[in-house]
Design a protein around this motif. Structure first.
Motif, PDB file in Angstrom:
ATOM      1  N   GLU A 212       0.822  -1.212   0.000  1.00 13.73           N
ATOM      2  CA  GLU A 212       0.000   0.000   0.000  1.00 13.73           C
ATOM      3  C   GLU A 212       0.856   1.262   0.000  1.00 13.73           C
ATOM      4  O   GLU A 212       0.515   2.266  -0.647  1.00 13.73           O
ATOM      5  CB  GLU A 212      -0.936  -0.001   1.213  1.00 13.73           C
ATOM      6  CG  GLU A 212      -1.935  -1.146   1.235  1.00 13.73           C
ATOM      7  CD  GLU A 212      -2.787  -1.212  -0.024  1.00 13.73           C
ATOM      8  OE1 GLU A 212      -3.270  -0.151  -0.472  1.00 13.73           O
ATOM      9  OE2 GLU A 212      -2.941  -2.321  -0.572  1.00 13.73           O
ATOM     10  N   ILE A 213       1.983   1.233   0.721  1.00 17.20           N
ATOM     11  CA  ILE A 213       2.878   2.388   0.744  1.00 17.20           C
ATOM     12  C   ILE A 213       3.462   2.629  -0.648  1.00 17.20           C
ATOM     13  O   ILE A 213       3.524   3.761  -1.133  1.00 17.20           O
ATOM     14  CB  ILE A 213       4.013   2.174   1.770  1.00 17.20           C
ATOM     15  CG1 ILE A 213       3.444   2.134   3.184  1.00 17.20           C
ATOM     16  CG2 ILE A 213       5.052   3.279   1.652  1.00 17.20           C
ATOM     17  CD1 ILE A 213       4.449   1.726   4.224  1.00 17.20           C
ATOM     18  N   ILE A 214       3.915   1.554  -1.301  1.00 15.61           N
ATOM     19  CA  ILE A 214       4.496   1.681  -2.641  1.00 15.61           C
ATOM     20  C   ILE A 214       3.461   2.238  -3.618  1.00 15.61           C
ATOM     21  O   ILE A 214       3.773   3.099  -4.451  1.00 15.61           O
ATOM     22  CB  ILE A 214       5.053   0.323  -3.114  1.00 15.61           C
ATOM     23  CG1 ILE A 214       6.275  -0.061  -2.271  1.00 15.61           C
ATOM     24  CG2 ILE A 214       5.406   0.355  -4.595  1.00 15.61           C
ATOM     25  CD1 ILE A 214       6.797  -1.463  -2.541  1.00 15.61           C
ATOM     26  N   VAL A 215       2.233   1.762  -3.518  1.00 19.20           N
ATOM     27  CA  VAL A 215       1.167   2.253  -4.402  1.00 19.20           C
ATOM     28  C   VAL A 215       0.901   3.735  -4.149  1.00 19.20           C
ATOM     29  O   VAL A 215       0.814   4.543  -5.086  1.00 19.20           O
ATOM     30  CB  VAL A 215      -0.119   1.424  -4.207  1.00 19.20           C
ATOM     31  CG1 VAL A 215      -1.292   2.064  -4.949  1.00 19.20           C
ATOM     32  CG2 VAL A 215       0.095  -0.010  -4.695  1.00 19.20           C
ATOM     33  N   ASP A 216       0.776   4.111  -2.886  1.00 20.43           N
ATOM     34  CA  ASP A 216       0.398   5.491  -2.557  1.00 20.43           C
ATOM     35  C   ASP A 216       1.525   6.488  -2.772  1.00 20.43           C
ATOM     36  O   ASP A 216       1.303   7.585  -3.284  1.00 20.43           O
ATOM     37  CB  ASP A 216      -0.067   5.573  -1.104  1.00 20.43           C
ATOM     38  CG  ASP A 216      -1.451   4.957  -0.903  1.00 20.43           C
ATOM     39  OD1 ASP A 216      -2.140   4.731  -1.909  1.00 20.43           O
ATOM     40  OD2 ASP A 216      -1.824   4.708   0.255  1.00 20.43           O
ATOM     41  N   GLU A 217       2.731   6.134  -2.367  1.00 20.33           N
ATOM     42  CA  GLU A 217       3.824   7.111  -2.431  1.00 20.33           C
ATOM     43  C   GLU A 217       4.464   7.181  -3.812  1.00 20.33           C
ATOM     44  O   GLU A 217       4.882   8.255  -4.257  1.00 20.33           O
ATOM     45  CB  GLU A 217       4.908   6.784  -1.397  1.00 20.33           C
ATOM     46  CG  GLU A 217       6.012   7.841  -1.370  1.00 20.33           C
ATOM     47  CD  GLU A 217       7.062   7.583  -0.314  1.00 20.33           C
ATOM     48  OE1 GLU A 217       7.378   8.523   0.452  1.00 20.33           O
ATOM     49  OE2 GLU A 217       7.587   6.451  -0.249  1.00 20.33           O
ATOM     50  N   LEU A 218       4.563   6.045  -4.509  1.00 19.02           N
ATOM     51  CA  LEU A 218       5.291   6.008  -5.781  1.00 19.02           C
ATOM     52  C   LEU A 218       4.379   5.952  -6.994  1.00 19.02           C
ATOM     53  O   LEU A 218       4.855   6.126  -8.120  1.00 19.02           O
ATOM     54  CB  LEU A 218       6.223   4.786  -5.818  1.00 19.02           C
ATOM     55  CG  LEU A 218       7.159   4.592  -4.631  1.00 19.02           C
ATOM     56  CD1 LEU A 218       8.005   3.352  -4.847  1.00 19.02           C
ATOM     57  CD2 LEU A 218       8.031   5.819  -4.423  1.00 19.02           C
ATOM     58  N   GLY A 219       3.086   5.680  -6.794  1.00 17.53           N
ATOM     59  CA  GLY A 219       2.226   5.427  -7.942  1.00 17.53           C
ATOM     60  C   GLY A 219       2.537   4.101  -8.593  1.00 17.53           C
ATOM     61  O   GLY A 219       2.203   3.870  -9.752  1.00 17.53           O
ATOM     62  N   GLY A 220       3.198   3.224  -7.850  1.00 20.06           N
ATOM     63  CA  GLY A 220       3.525   1.900  -8.368  1.00 20.06           C
ATOM     64  C   GLY A 220       2.294   1.014  -8.398  1.00 20.06           C
ATOM     65  O   GLY A 220       1.443   1.080  -7.508  1.00 20.06           O
ATOM     66  N   THR A 221       2.184   0.175  -9.406  1.00 16.87           N
ATOM     67  CA  THR A 221       1.077  -0.774  -9.452  1.00 16.87           C
ATOM     68  C   THR A 221       1.317  -1.876  -8.428  1.00 16.87           C
ATOM     69  O   THR A 221       2.423  -2.034  -7.903  1.00 16.87           O
ATOM     70  CB  THR A 221       0.952  -1.399 -10.848  1.00 16.87           C
ATOM     71  OG1 THR A 221       2.148  -2.171 -11.118  1.00 16.87           O
ATOM     72  CG2 THR A 221       0.782  -0.326 -11.915  1.00 16.87           C
ATOM     73  N   ARG A 222       0.296  -2.658  -8.158  1.00 19.05           N
ATOM     74  CA  ARG A 222       0.447  -3.755  -7.206  1.00 19.05           C
ATOM     75  C   ARG A 222       1.432  -4.796  -7.743  1.00 19.05           C
ATOM     76  O   ARG A 222       2.177  -5.417  -6.969  1.00 19.05           O
ATOM     77  CB  ARG A 222      -0.916  -4.369  -6.902  1.00 19.05           C
ATOM     78  CG  ARG A 222      -1.846  -3.360  -6.231  1.00 19.05           C
ATOM     79  CD  ARG A 222      -3.133  -3.962  -5.716  1.00 19.05           C
ATOM     80  NE  ARG A 222      -3.946  -2.901  -5.118  1.00 19.05           N
ATOM     81  CZ  ARG A 222      -3.754  -2.397  -3.904  1.00 19.05           C
ATOM     82  NH1 ARG A 222      -2.786  -2.860  -3.149  1.00 19.05           N
ATOM     83  NH2 ARG A 222      -4.547  -1.439  -3.446  1.00 19.05           N
ATOM     84  N   LEU A 223       1.449  -4.981  -9.053  1.00 16.05           N
ATOM     85  CA  LEU A 223       2.416  -5.894  -9.657  1.00 16.05           C
ATOM     86  C   LEU A 223       3.837  -5.397  -9.401  1.00 16.05           C
ATOM     87  O   LEU A 223       4.720  -6.172  -9.001  1.00 16.05           O
ATOM     88  CB  LEU A 223       2.157  -5.998 -11.164  1.00 16.05           C
ATOM     89  CG  LEU A 223       3.145  -6.845 -11.967  1.00 16.05           C
ATOM     90  CD1 LEU A 223       3.035  -8.302 -11.561  1.00 16.05           C
ATOM     91  CD2 LEU A 223       2.875  -6.698 -13.471  1.00 16.05           C
TER      92      LEU A 223
END
Length: 496
Positions: free
Chosen positions: A100-111
């Motif tokens: 969730e942090i990676i998604v929120d802070e970086l705009g990274g997809t779950r993949l």
């Protein structure tokens, strides 16, 4: 260190340590009045706010690392290994929250998030072996009754500067091996990824029982500290991952102060598709190489070189593949292409595409730009003189280039100031290896993507893609030094 893991002050989901500096084992505000606002690149919401660190905080962090390293020296290597094993368990137990942090802070997809976490776990497991690999040697001497001992020792303190694209992994890639080799570390994450590339790592090692002060995390901006992070007398190695332009400055300052710079810089990787390649495999590999994490990877395939005999087939299938990729909210599990990290990067990429078109490139696919979302874009009729061929495009834009001979393909691939990664697609595996040997790049993959990083294989680039190598034995070499101690057991005879 008593061998007992400390109780984490918060979970990685939300808590005050994520919004503070981590210095000398304490979570505290930076000394500057300025606040850094960490924003979600997809919707612009505030993820966290930090009072940034100043020069005095940098000094405190380095001094803490230097002190704690002396304590770390006295810890049994097997007990050190246990710290890394606990860190592995902590990441595994908090995997969902870290996603969730990676998604929120970086705009990274779950993949992308799962991919990055897997890399981090492998790096932690490899670093766990380092305390047991600090081996010495006894060498013979031409002088009678004498032996030469060679000891491997930590360099002392390491400064780590990490980027925004894969910050959890690219911070850990230097931090964990440096700690495992016995050093103190001060980590400065990128201002767009202070949590994922910084305070999250501090939290992990705090929970794992690392001695207070051995790892420090300073969240700041260069205008506030200048070159203080590089010039401080404590660090003997500066490990930097980022752009070649900034890397050049880091190297100049480090060498001026007799520190060793370790640089992992930009890329302009080429994928070569020969006439006998499995076209469907090559298309899939090229799409992964170009569009994973929106193309914000130094190893991404900027240039896709295809033999003219199969160029039309490849181009049609590649454009169709690119067009099928879902663009949008990275929280959606179906999204493949999320946002670029900020508006500055988005605008720069859009300008570069326009420049390529003005120079004669043809648009085979034009992705829509909406906020920081930049849809997959494919350019054809590209020549080596165009800006889109010479510059690293940190986004989901691919250039397709036909070639007639293998020599021509090699020449085009080598016509760049960079040399990080590459790929060759052919059914003749050993023939692919021979072509790979001719490419002026640090890494080449046969019938695969250009994006790879494995914990024991030397990773690094040539030319402006940096110097030095990380992973496995190479990381051990970079973060240690060798000391020669000779022992004479008899009465040495001197000439006078």
């Amino acid at each position: 260190m008593n061998g007992t893991a400390k109780t984490p002050t918060t979970s990685p989901v939300a808590g005050s340590p994520r919004r503070h500096q981590f210095i000398a084992g304490e979570w505290r505000d930076g000394s500057m009045n300025k606040v850094l606002v960490d924003r979600n690149p997809y919707d612009g919401t505030t993820v966290a706010e930090f009072r940034i660190a100043g020069v005095d905080d940098i000094d405190d962090a380095y001094r803490a690392a230097a002190r704690a390293r002396l304590e770390w020296d006295q810890v049994n290597p097997y007990a050190k290994r246990t710290v890394f094993e606990r860190a592995v368990r902590y990441v595994e137990e908090h995997e969902h929250a870290i996603v969730e942090i990676i998604v929120d802070e970086l705009g990274g997809t779950r993949l992308k998030a799962m991919f990055e976490i897997g890399l981090v776990l492998n790096m932690l497991k490899e670093a766990a072996t380092f305390p047991l690999r600090m081996e010495g040697r006894i060498l013979p001497s031409p002088i009678d009754d004498k032996e030469n001992r060679v000891y491997r020792e930590p360099v002392g303190v390491v400064g780590v500067i990490s980027p925004f694209n894969f910050p959890f992994f690219l911070s850990m890639k230097s931090v964990a091996p440096a700690l495992g080799a016995g050093n103190g570390v001060v980590l400065k994450p990128h201002e767009d990824s202070p949590i994922t590339g910084g305070t999250l790592i501090g939290e992990i090692f705090e929970a794992a029982g690392l001695p207070a002060g051995l790892l420090n995390v300073v969240v700041t901006e260069i205008p506030a500290i200048g070159d203080a992070f590089l010039e401080h007398p404590a660090p003997r190695v500066i490990s930097f991952t980022g752009s070649s332009a900034v890397g050049r400055h880091v190297a100049e300052v480090a060498v001026r102060h007799f520190k060793k710079p370790l640089l992992e810089l930009g890329g302009n990787s080429a994928m070569i598709v020969l006439a006998d390649a499995d076209i469907d495999l090559a298309v899939d590999a090229a799409a992964f190489s170009r569009f994973t994490h929106q193309g914000q990877i130094c190893m991404s395939a900027n240039r896709i070189l295809v033999h003219r005999d199969v160029y039309e087939e490849f181009a049609a299938k590649f454009v169709a593949k690119a067009k099928s990729l879902q663009v949008g909210d990275p929280r959606d599990s179906e999204t493949i292409v999320g946002p670029l990290i900020n508006q500055r990067q988005t605008a720069a990429l859009a300008a570069l595409v326009e420049q390529g078109i003005a120079e004669g490139a043809t648009v085979a696919l034009r992705g829509e730009v909406n906020g920081n979302l930049f849809g997959p874009t494919v350019l054809t009729d590209v020549t080596t003189a165009m800006s889109v061929m010479q510059q690293e495009m940190f986004g989901p834009v691919a250039c397709l280039i036909p070639f007639d001979t293998e020599d021509e393909a090699v020449d085009i691939a080598n016509d760049t100031d960079f040399g990080l990664s590459g790929a060759v697609h052919t059914r003749g595996l050993e023939h692919g290896v021979e072509i790979a040997k001719r490419l002026h790049t640090g890494m080449v993959h046969i019938n695969d993507t250009t994006i790879h990083d494995e914990p024991i294989v030397p990773f690094g680039g040539e030319k402006q893609s940096g110097f030095g190598r990380l992973n496995g034995d190479r990381s051990l070499d970079e973060f240690t030094t060798l000391k020669w101690i000779s022992v004479h057991r008899g009465r040495r005879q001197f000439p006078y």
